[in-house]
Design a protein around this motif. Structure first.
Motif, PDB file in Angstrom:
ATOM      1  N   ASP A  12      63.391 -13.529 -26.184  1.00 32.13           N
ATOM      2  CA  ASP A  12      63.463 -12.923 -24.931  1.00 32.13           C
ATOM      3  C   ASP A  12      62.484 -13.831 -23.986  1.00 32.13           C
ATOM      4  OD1 ASP A  12      61.089 -11.585 -25.215  1.00 32.13           O
ATOM      5  OD2 ASP A  12      62.284  -9.996 -26.064  1.00 32.13           O
ATOM      6  N   VAL A  13      63.084 -13.657 -22.791  1.00 32.75           N
ATOM      7  CA  VAL A  13      62.037 -14.314 -21.758  1.00 32.75           C
ATOM      8  C   VAL A  13      61.314 -13.115 -20.843  1.00 32.75           C
ATOM      9  CG1 VAL A  13      62.093 -15.592 -19.582  1.00 32.75           C
ATOM     10  CG2 VAL A  13      63.497 -16.302 -21.545  1.00 32.75           C
ATOM     11  N   THR A  14      59.962 -13.292 -20.608  1.00 33.78           N
ATOM     12  CA  THR A  14      59.325 -12.245 -19.754  1.00 33.78           C
ATOM     13  C   THR A  14      58.946 -13.074 -18.608  1.00 33.78           C
ATOM     14  OG1 THR A  14      58.431 -11.107 -21.745  1.00 33.78           O
ATOM     15  CG2 THR A  14      57.494 -10.847 -19.815  1.00 33.78           C
ATOM     16  N   GLU A  15      58.799 -12.322 -17.455  1.00 33.76           N
ATOM     17  CA  GLU A  15      58.478 -12.870 -16.298  1.00 33.76           C
ATOM     18  C   GLU A  15      57.149 -11.927 -15.585  1.00 33.76           C
ATOM     19  OE1 GLU A  15      61.251 -13.591 -13.179  1.00 33.76           O
ATOM     20  OE2 GLU A  15      62.880 -14.719 -14.497  1.00 33.76           O
ATOM     21  N   VAL A  16      56.200 -12.814 -15.091  1.00 31.17           N
ATOM     22  CA  VAL A  16      54.990 -12.233 -14.728  1.00 31.17           C
ATOM     23  C   VAL A  16      54.645 -12.851 -13.565  1.00 31.17           C
ATOM     24  CG1 VAL A  16      53.601 -13.210 -16.439  1.00 31.17           C
ATOM     25  CG2 VAL A  16      52.921 -10.857 -15.527  1.00 31.17           C
ATOM     26  N   THR A  17      54.043 -12.156 -12.399  1.00 30.98           N
ATOM     27  CA  THR A  17      53.390 -12.742 -11.317  1.00 30.98           C
ATOM     28  C   THR A  17      52.010 -12.267 -11.498  1.00 30.98           C
ATOM     29  OG1 THR A  17      55.255 -12.917 -10.141  1.00 30.98           O
ATOM     30  CG2 THR A  17      53.115 -13.039  -8.886  1.00 30.98           C
ATOM     31  N   PRO A  18      50.964 -12.945 -12.180  1.00 28.63           N
ATOM     32  CA  PRO A  18      49.772 -12.498 -12.490  1.00 28.63           C
ATOM     33  C   PRO A  18      48.815 -11.815 -11.360  1.00 28.63           C
ATOM     34  CG  PRO A  18      50.160 -14.268 -13.604  1.00 28.63           C
ATOM     35  CD  PRO A  18      51.224 -14.344 -12.849  1.00 28.63           C
ATOM     36  N   SER A  19      49.130 -12.633 -10.120  1.00 29.57           N
ATOM     37  CA  SER A  19      48.223 -12.313  -8.847  1.00 29.57           C
ATOM     38  C   SER A  19      49.247 -12.520  -7.669  1.00 29.57           C
ATOM     39  CB  SER A  19      47.120 -13.272  -8.806  1.00 29.57           C
ATOM     40  OG  SER A  19      46.454 -13.149  -7.508  1.00 29.57           O
ATOM     41  N   GLN A  20      48.960 -11.681  -6.586  1.00 26.33           N
ATOM     42  CA  GLN A  20      49.673 -11.986  -5.475  1.00 26.33           C
ATOM     43  C   GLN A  20      48.904 -13.080  -4.478  1.00 26.33           C
ATOM     44  OE1 GLN A  20      52.841 -10.908  -4.535  1.00 26.33           O
ATOM     45  NE2 GLN A  20      52.626  -9.975  -6.893  1.00 26.33           N
ATOM     46  N   ALA A  21      47.675 -13.454  -4.815  1.00 28.22           N
ATOM     47  CA  ALA A  21      46.932 -14.237  -4.082  1.00 28.22           C
ATOM     48  C   ALA A  21      47.538 -15.770  -3.696  1.00 28.22           C
ATOM     49  CB  ALA A  21      45.600 -14.471  -4.493  1.00 28.22           C
ATOM     50  N   LEU A  22      47.435 -16.406  -2.694  1.00 23.51           N
ATOM     51  CA  LEU A  22      47.988 -17.585  -2.301  1.00 23.51           C
ATOM     52  C   LEU A  22      46.782 -18.528  -2.552  1.00 23.51           C
ATOM     53  CD1 LEU A  22      50.262 -16.521   0.478  1.00 23.51           C
ATOM     54  CD2 LEU A  22      51.009 -17.586  -1.761  1.00 23.51           C
ATOM     55  N   VAL A  23      46.647 -19.534  -3.313  1.00 22.21           N
ATOM     56  CA  VAL A  23      45.676 -20.330  -3.323  1.00 22.21           C
ATOM     57  C   VAL A  23      46.088 -21.745  -3.633  1.00 22.21           C
ATOM     58  CG1 VAL A  23      43.948 -18.816  -4.155  1.00 22.21           C
ATOM     59  CG2 VAL A  23      45.328 -19.838  -5.921  1.00 22.21           C
ATOM     60  N   THR A  24      45.077 -22.649  -3.697  1.00 24.82           N
ATOM     61  CA  THR A  24      45.621 -24.065  -4.150  1.00 24.82           C
ATOM     62  C   THR A  24      44.888 -24.588  -5.441  1.00 24.82           C
ATOM     63  OG1 THR A  24      43.788 -25.052  -2.934  1.00 24.82           O
ATOM     64  CG2 THR A  24      45.804 -24.919  -1.612  1.00 24.82           C
ATOM     65  N   GLU A  25      43.690 -24.074  -6.079  1.00 25.32           N
ATOM     66  CA  GLU A  25      43.075 -24.147  -7.134  1.00 25.32           C
ATOM     67  C   GLU A  25      43.528 -23.028  -8.004  1.00 25.32           C
ATOM     68  OE1 GLU A  25      41.413 -26.946  -7.998  1.00 25.32           O
ATOM     69  OE2 GLU A  25      41.506 -27.676  -6.010  1.00 25.32           O
ATOM     70  N   HIS A  26      44.167 -23.171  -9.246  1.00 26.99           N
ATOM     71  CA  HIS A  26      45.030 -22.321  -9.916  1.00 26.99           C
ATOM     72  C   HIS A  26      44.235 -22.218 -11.437  1.00 26.99           C
ATOM     73  CE1 HIS A  26      48.238 -21.544  -7.039  1.00 26.99           C
ATOM     74  NE2 HIS A  26      48.065 -22.948  -6.948  1.00 26.99           N
ATOM     75  N   GLU A  27      43.959 -21.121 -11.665  1.00 24.43           N
ATOM     76  CA  GLU A  27      43.603 -20.750 -13.019  1.00 24.43           C
ATOM     77  C   GLU A  27      44.120 -19.312 -13.539  1.00 24.43           C
ATOM     78  OE1 GLU A  27      39.461 -20.424 -14.159  1.00 24.43           O
ATOM     79  OE2 GLU A  27      39.202 -22.632 -14.475  1.00 24.43           O
ATOM     80  N   VAL A  28      45.115 -19.466 -14.440  1.00 24.81           N
ATOM     81  CA  VAL A  28      46.304 -18.473 -14.514  1.00 24.81           C
ATOM     82  C   VAL A  28      46.317 -18.301 -16.152  1.00 24.81           C
ATOM     83  CG1 VAL A  28      48.626 -17.657 -14.390  1.00 24.81           C
ATOM     84  CG2 VAL A  28      47.788 -19.366 -12.905  1.00 24.81           C
ATOM     85  N   MET A  29      46.028 -16.910 -16.523  1.00 19.65           N
ATOM     86  CA  MET A  29      46.139 -16.421 -17.789  1.00 19.65           C
ATOM     87  C   MET A  29      47.468 -16.282 -18.281  1.00 19.65           C
ATOM     88  SD  MET A  29      42.825 -13.789 -18.320  1.00 19.65           S
ATOM     89  CE  MET A  29      43.647 -12.500 -16.844  1.00 19.65           C
ATOM     90  N   VAL A  30      47.664 -16.652 -19.535  1.00 19.11           N
ATOM     91  CA  VAL A  30      48.780 -16.682 -20.054  1.00 19.11           C
ATOM     92  C   VAL A  30      48.638 -15.348 -21.413  1.00 19.11           C
ATOM     93  CG1 VAL A  30      50.428 -17.520 -21.850  1.00 19.11           C
ATOM     94  CG2 VAL A  30      49.619 -18.945 -19.834  1.00 19.11           C
TER      95      VAL A  30
END
Length: 539
Positions: A61-79
């Protein structure tokens, strides 16, 4: 070993006012801490501030998540939340201040299978439509002598979804207690009685540590924050609304002490451990403390108030093996009431729940077995209304969203009575307290002799009220059975195993989730349990 994957930048014209675009490759670093194999970190940059959504396809299955609502240009995103032994395809989508998220590419995350020494997990019941949503966090340890080689010191946090799948775990070389999420989204936990508290992020990276004066020297983390007062940290802690921490510690005082509960027991001066509640700032400064020696009757001693083993690692270097202090109260849980600046305390060696007014330092009331209370404590004891089921040697206490007191009654060693395994049972009990009248009544229970689902967990364990459904989630973390499969309190001869249940608040309750962790090769125990809405903080 860390694994780094790269994907090419998605080619697109960067037009003024258009959707956000990548200005770098997407880098995926698997398990950056080396402690959370099912997690990874994405890094990339964008030409304009963007919000990131991940679509994680695990093959089923596919899970969608938006980890943060912050708008930034430098991204570090947890999986987070991937399944073990899978190729998890992670699609990255970007959205600007307005507009829909647009896919800019995907990357594969190859997760390792669970290690051979992982606890076996069997799901007996799962009804996600009736369950509290979220991920269940369980701390595990193995009984001494059953731990994996080469060290007995080994701890594990496991995250389970509603189907009982492992979607996150954190493994270290020390025994872990309950993980609690704090306001910044990280987890805090203690390492048994070593006197150390850790803060980690969901990738398993240690952010801060705190130590007490008698923390085990060989386990002290480098750069740990020194707590200015209190011998130990043990059993429980909470973050307060102020950002300070409330925790359980201990002190030692010399007292004239009977050497056993027998009427003719020898009395002589002994070193006695009393629990201390401490409030400390993030910088380690203790700003308030409350000592049970100052509010309880030291002449009231339950059948468990003579042991010296639990705090041996903390106090043996101070007093020596032949003069270890006695564990009098063994407080194992606290629950802060911010609107009253009070705290509920579970004191199992007294088979009592206390409410302590932190401003005055005095007890408001005592909820517990009626035996052996002298004045002035007898006047503080809440009186039962109607039929109630008593508890003993309880673990955990909380005030539920309904304003009630909920606890896990291990129910071994009722005051002055011998332990008879065939007659003992564990029950989860809920009481309504009328503070003005000084009374309480029982409003719900699960387990015990009236249920077909009889079980006996003589140590550890916890029950939690769930905010959305009103269900009760609990872990029977210290189940013991003998060679005939009968429940027992014999720690040495028993088989050790754990079960997790979620039940409705109906009467009779309906079981909507049951998971068993049982291994014939060696026992698994679980101290407490925590349900978080998502592995992602704030989601």
């Amino acid at each position: 070993m860390k694994k780094v994957l790269m994907i090419a930048i998605v080619a697109a014209a960067i037009g003024c006012g258009g959707p956000p675009q990548l200005t770098s490759d997407i880098e995926l670093e698997a398990n950056p801490s080396g402690k959370v194999p099912l997690a990874a970190l994405l890094r990339f940059t964008t030409d304009q501030p963007a919000r990131v959504t991940l679509a994680i396809d695990n093959g089923d299955d596919v899970t969608e998540v938006t980890p943060s609502q912050a708008l930034v240009t430098e991204h570090e995103v947890m999986v987070l939340g991937t399944l073990p032994g899978r190729t998890n395809v992670i699609e990255v989508r970007l959205a600007g201040e307005s507009g829909e998220a647009v896919s800019v590419g995907s990357v594969d995350f190859e997760t390792p299978p669970l290690p051979d020494l992982f606890p076996p997990i069997e799901v007996l019941t799962s009804r996600p439509d009736r369950m509290e949503p979220g991920i269940t966090l369980l701390p595990f340890f193995r009984w001494e002598g059953n731990s994996p080689e080469p060290d007995d010191e080994w701890g594990l946090f496991v995250g389970l979804n509603a189907q009982g799948d492992v979607v996150w775990y954190y493994q270290v070389e020390h025994v872990l207690e309950e993980p609690l999420r704090i306001s910044n989204g990280n987890l805090i936990y203690q390492s048994t009685t070593s006197g150390i508290m850790y803060e980690i992020d969901m990738l398993g990276r240690v952010q801060r540590t705190w130590v007490t004066r008698y923390a085990e020297q060989d386990k002290k983390p480098e750069g740990a924050i020194e707590i200015t007062d209190g011998d130990t940290l043990h059993h429980d802690m909470q973050e307060m609304p102020s950002g300070n921490f409330l925790a359980l510690s201990t002190e030692v005082r010399p007292l004239e002490w009977a050497m056993s509960p027998a009427p003719d027991a020898e009395v002589k001066e002994r070193k006695i451990i009393g629990d201390v509640v401490i409030e400390f700032q993030p910088d380690g400064k203790v700003v308030r403390s409350w000592k049970l020696f100052d509010v309880l009757d030291t002449d009231r001693r339950g059948s468990f108030a003579y042991g010296t083993d639990f705090y041996k690692e903390a106090y043996e270097p101070v007093y020596g093996e032949d003069d270890l202090p006695v564990d009098w109260t063994h407080t194992n849980a606290l629950w802060y009431l911010p609107e009253q600046d009070s705290v509920l305390l579970s004191v199992p060696a007294q088979s009592a729940i206390l409410k302590l007014d932190m401003a005055s330092g005095e007890l408001d009331w005592i909820l517990g077995l009626p035996d052996e209370w002298r004045e002035p404590w007898a006047d503080l004891r809440l009186q039962p209304e109607g039929d109630v089921e008593w508890f003993s040697f309880q673990h955990a206490v909380e005030r539920s969203d309904r304003g009630t007191v909920l606890l896990y009654g291990n129910n071994v060693g009722f005051w002055g009575q011998p332990i008879q395994d065939k007659d003992n049972f564990t029950s989860i009990l809920e009481y309504e307290v009328d503070e003005e009248a000084g009374t309480f009544k029982q409003v719900w229970r699960y387990g015990g002799p009236a249920d077909n689902d009889r079980f006996l967990s003589p140590f550890i364990s916890e029950a939690d009220s769930q905010p959305q459904t009103g269900n009760v989630l609990f872990v029977n973390g210290g189940l013991l059975t003998d060679k005939n499969g009968e429940f027992t309190t014999n720690f040495g001869a028993g088989h050790h195993w754990t079960s997790v249940m979620e039940v409705t608040r109906d009467s009779p309750a309906e079981k909507v989730w049951e998971v068993v962790i049982d291994d014939p090769e060696g026992g698994w125990a679980s101290y407490r349990i925590e349900r978080v809405p998502s592995l992602y903080p704030g989601v």
